[in-house]
Design an enzyme around this catalytic site. Structure first.
Site, short mmCIF file in Angstrom:
data_model
loop_
_atom_site.label_atom_id
_atom_site.label_comp_id
_atom_site.label_asym_id
_atom_site.label_seq_id
_atom_site.Cartn_x
_atom_site.Cartn_y
_atom_site.Cartn_z
N VAL A 34 13.49 9.78 -13.77
CA VAL A 34 13.74 11.08 -14.38
C VAL A 34 13.25 12.20 -13.48
O VAL A 34 13.98 13.17 -13.21
CB VAL A 34 13.09 11.15 -15.78
CG1 VAL A 34 13.22 12.55 -16.36
CG2 VAL A 34 13.76 10.15 -16.73
N PHE A 170 18.52 12.40 -21.00
CA PHE A 170 19.36 11.31 -21.52
C PHE A 170 20.08 10.54 -20.42
O PHE A 170 21.05 9.83 -20.69
CB PHE A 170 20.38 11.88 -22.51
CG PHE A 170 19.73 12.48 -23.73
CD1 PHE A 170 19.35 11.67 -24.79
CD2 PHE A 170 19.45 13.82 -23.79
CE1 PHE A 170 18.72 12.21 -25.91
CE2 PHE A 170 18.82 14.37 -24.90
CZ PHE A 170 18.45 13.56 -25.96
N LEU A 171 19.63 10.69 -19.18
CA LEU A 171 20.36 10.02 -18.09
C LEU A 171 20.21 8.50 -18.19
O LEU A 171 19.20 7.99 -18.68
CB LEU A 171 19.88 10.53 -16.73
CG LEU A 171 18.42 10.35 -16.32
CD1 LEU A 171 18.13 8.96 -15.78
CD2 LEU A 171 18.06 11.38 -15.28
N GLU A 173 20.19 4.92 -15.94
CA GLU A 173 20.04 4.45 -14.57
C GLU A 173 21.39 3.98 -14.04
O GLU A 173 22.18 3.39 -14.78
CB GLU A 173 19.02 3.30 -14.52
CG GLU A 173 17.63 3.79 -14.81
CD GLU A 173 16.59 2.69 -14.74
OE1 GLU A 173 16.83 1.66 -14.09
OE2 GLU A 173 15.52 2.88 -15.34
N PHE A 268 29.45 1.52 -25.53
CA PHE A 268 28.34 0.68 -26.00
C PHE A 268 28.78 -0.37 -26.99
O PHE A 268 28.09 -0.65 -27.98
CB PHE A 268 27.20 1.56 -26.57
CG PHE A 268 26.18 1.90 -25.52
CD1 PHE A 268 26.50 2.78 -24.50
CD2 PHE A 268 24.93 1.30 -25.51
CE1 PHE A 268 25.59 3.06 -23.50
CE2 PHE A 268 24.01 1.58 -24.51
CZ PHE A 268 24.35 2.47 -23.51
N CYS A 279 13.73 1.49 -20.96
CA CYS A 279 13.74 2.47 -22.06
C CYS A 279 13.91 1.85 -23.44
O CYS A 279 13.05 2.03 -24.30
CB CYS A 279 14.86 3.48 -21.82
SG CYS A 279 14.70 4.27 -20.22
C1 UGA Z 1 19.20 4.31 -21.69
C2 UGA Z 1 20.11 5.32 -22.40
O1 UGA Z 1 21.48 4.90 -22.33
C3 UGA Z 1 19.99 6.71 -21.78
O2 UGA Z 1 20.76 7.65 -22.51
C4 UGA Z 1 18.51 7.12 -21.82
O3 UGA Z 1 18.32 8.40 -21.22
C5 UGA Z 1 17.68 6.09 -21.08
O4 UGA Z 1 17.86 4.81 -21.70
C6 UGA Z 1 16.24 6.53 -21.15
O5 UGA Z 1 15.69 6.55 -22.26
O6 UGA Z 1 15.69 6.99 -20.14
P1 UGA Z 1 19.34 2.92 -19.42
O7 UGA Z 1 18.06 2.26 -19.87
O8 UGA Z 1 19.44 3.39 -18.02
O9 UGA Z 1 19.67 4.19 -20.35
O10 UGA Z 1 20.48 1.84 -19.62
P2 UGA Z 1 21.78 1.66 -20.55
O11 UGA Z 1 22.99 1.89 -19.77
O12 UGA Z 1 21.64 2.38 -21.83
O13 UGA Z 1 21.69 0.08 -20.84
C7 UGA Z 1 20.62 -0.44 -21.63
C8 UGA Z 1 20.86 -1.92 -21.86
O14 UGA Z 1 21.99 -2.11 -22.70
C9 UGA Z 1 21.14 -2.70 -20.58
O15 UGA Z 1 20.48 -3.93 -20.66
C10 UGA Z 1 22.66 -2.86 -20.59
O16 UGA Z 1 23.13 -3.97 -19.90
C11 UGA Z 1 22.92 -3.01 -22.07
N1 UGA Z 1 24.31 -2.64 -22.47
C12 UGA Z 1 24.74 -1.37 -22.39
C13 UGA Z 1 25.15 -3.65 -22.97
O17 UGA Z 1 24.75 -4.83 -23.09
N2 UGA Z 1 26.41 -3.31 -23.38
C14 UGA Z 1 26.87 -2.02 -23.30
O18 UGA Z 1 28.04 -1.77 -23.72
C15 UGA Z 1 26.01 -1.03 -22.79
#
Ligand code: UGA
Length: 457
Positions: A34, A170-171, A173, A268, A279
């Site tokens: 962040v 809300f970014l 990674e 999602f 997160c």
């Molecule tokens: C998440 C949130 O999406 C962000 O909005 C938030 O800012 C961030 O946490 C934070 O609090 O800093 P992030 O942890 O980078 O972002 O990852 P995501 O893309 O949300 O994925 C989280 C988990 O869900 C991963 O294990 C990913 O593989 C899984 N996922 C995501 C799925 O299994 N299916 C999906 O359709 C999407």
């Protein structure tokens, strides 16, 4: 420490704020995902940014242009901004804030032993910077912090001439720079419209109504509620995927059909091995803990966390079933170790949790990940997909890196002991895997034909 949250939504909430960017002097404290992204992006929005961290080695690296995290576009942006002099790094928090009109706190809030967010970094920095802040400056919490923390920071800073505000980030990674510069919304929790507008102005160039101005407590909670909701949604779809397998339905079409409803939307809904990362796991725990402290139960969030752990176990069991029921003395090739594609972050990675279960049951795990993370206890990391598969009894696809989807499966099958695959992200089309000679198990892909044949026996 927690102040009673105000329930009143200010009248100036949901204000449309769109201005060009007047350059401001900004300090960003913290050089994690962040902090670094915020610092580089704010510099790109015309501001004069200094980014501080107590880790001397990190500052030394960054000052040389070495960016320790894998994040698309970030290294280039940092290099560009440092070259034109709009971004610099320092090891001194007090020096960073002493000339800043705005101070963003982008500090870690790891999970404490009891599940609560550990605020020690925020506490230490707030106490440290208080005496050095400029009059009329604004200290803005960007870290994910429990409700009440921004007021806690205000009390620690102990300055009547300094404002505090909450502006959660809300970014995601892997798409951090894009998310920062093109956010769906910018949440600003402030105590006065003046402060909110000053913060909104930092984001500059927007002509869209993307700034949502709310009270501070709501801003802090919007972040937790969003992450817990997204985690719940994923657990929901992963649970429906298991049901699909039992009744011969296909989660990919179920997700598509659900997502076509505008009230639901398509994001999602991708099935996976479970959610992880730095997160969702810590934020769901912190939310549960926060709510319990004020006598409020969040049974749905608790169930989401439990079901996610159970889901990872279910995936490990699928791998065992694919090799005849037990992985003892079996060689598992694992593709992907990070918590998702596009990052080198392995924190709370479902891949690693599942690998731990498998090794605990007697398997050996040899893994390849395109981000080439450093050594990981319990698994052997190699430098190519093929190498991971050499002599393997089963290929477990844990992460959705694009280079996996384009793999030559026939060639991969050649080097394996058995052509068996468990694809926890549905990276491959079933036909493609079968044509390459694989026994293929995807996620949530039921086989109606097999179910009918089975029941006819
Ligand atoms: C998440 C949130 O999406 C962000 O909005 C938030 O800012 C961030 O946490 C934070 O609090 O800093 P992030 O942890 O980078 O972002 O990852 P995501 O893309 O949300 O994925 C989280 C988990 O869900 C991963 O294990 C990913 O593989 C899984 N996922 C995501 C799925 O299994 N299916 C999906 O359709 C999407």
């Amino acid at each position: 420490m927690l102040e009673e949250p105000s329930l009143a939504v200010p009248q100036w909430s949901l204000t449309r704020i769109s201005q060009f960017c007047e350059p401001q002097r900004i300090a960003v404290i913290g050089t994690g995902y962040v902090g670094l992204t915020a610092a580089a992006c704010l510099a790109s929005l015309n501001h004069d940014v200094v980014c501080a961290d107590i880790s001397e080695s990190r500052i030394e690296q960054l000052s040389k242009g070495i960016v320790p995290i894998l994040e698309e576009g970030l290294s280039d942006l940092i290099r560009e901004m440092t070259t034109i002099g709009r971004l610099r790094f320092t090891g001194s928090n007090s020096e960073a804030v002493s000339n800043a009109q705005f101070v963003f706190l982008c500090l870690p809030t790891p999970e404490g032993a009891d599940g609560s967010a550990d605020l020690s970094a925020i506490e230490a920095v707030s106490l440290e910077i208080g005496p050095y802040l400029l009059a009329n400056s604004v200290v803005i919490n960007k870290s994910t912090v429990p409700v009440g923390t921004t007021f806690f920071v205000r009390d620690l800073i102990d300055r009547d001439d300094v404002d505090v505000a909450s502006n959660p980030e809300f970014l995601s990674e892997g798409s951090a720079v894009r998310d920062f510069l093109q956010p769906d919304r910018i949440i600003i929790g402030a105590q006065s419209p003046d402060v909110a507008i000053r913060i909104a102005d930092l984001y500059g160039d927007s002509s869209q109504p993307r700034c949502i101005v709310v009270d501070i407590a709501s801003a802090e909670l919007i972040k937790y509620a969003s992450n817990a909701y997204l985690a719940t949604r994923l657990t929901f779809i992963n649970s429906i995927a298991c049901f699909c397998e039992a009744v011969g339905a296909d989660i990919r079409t179920v997700s598509q059909g659900m997502g076509a409803d505008r009230r639901i939307g398509p994001s999602f809904l991708n099935v996976g091995p479970g959610w992880g990362g730095s997160c969702f796991p810590k934020d769901t725990q912190a939310l549960i803990h926060m709510a319990e402290k004020v006598g409020c139960q969040l049974p749905l969030v608790k169930a989401t966390v439990e079901a996610n752990d159970e889901h990872m176990r279910h995936v490990a069991t699928k791998v065992a079933r694919a090799v005849g029921g037990s992985v003892t003395n079996k060689a598992v090739a694992m593709w992907g170790v990070t918590f998702k594609a596009g990052t080198n972050d392995i924190r709370y990675s479902p891949a690693l949790k599942i690998a731990n279960l498998l090794t605990g049951w007697g398997a050996t795990v040899t893994a390849y990940d395109p981000s080439m993370p450093g050594p990981i206890e319990g698994i052997r990391l190699v430098s190519s997909k093929e190498e991971a598969c050499r002599g393997a009894d089963v290929l477990f696809v844990a992460t959705e890196w694009p280079e996996f989807a384009s793999a030559d499966l026939a060639a991969i099958g050649e080097v394996m002991s058995n052509r068996v695959m468990v694809d926890s992200r549905n990276v491959f089309a079933i036909d493609e895997a079968i044509n390459a000679g694989f026994e293929y198990t995807g996620m949530g892909i039921g086989n109606m034909r097999a179910l009918v044949d089975e029941s006819a026996k």
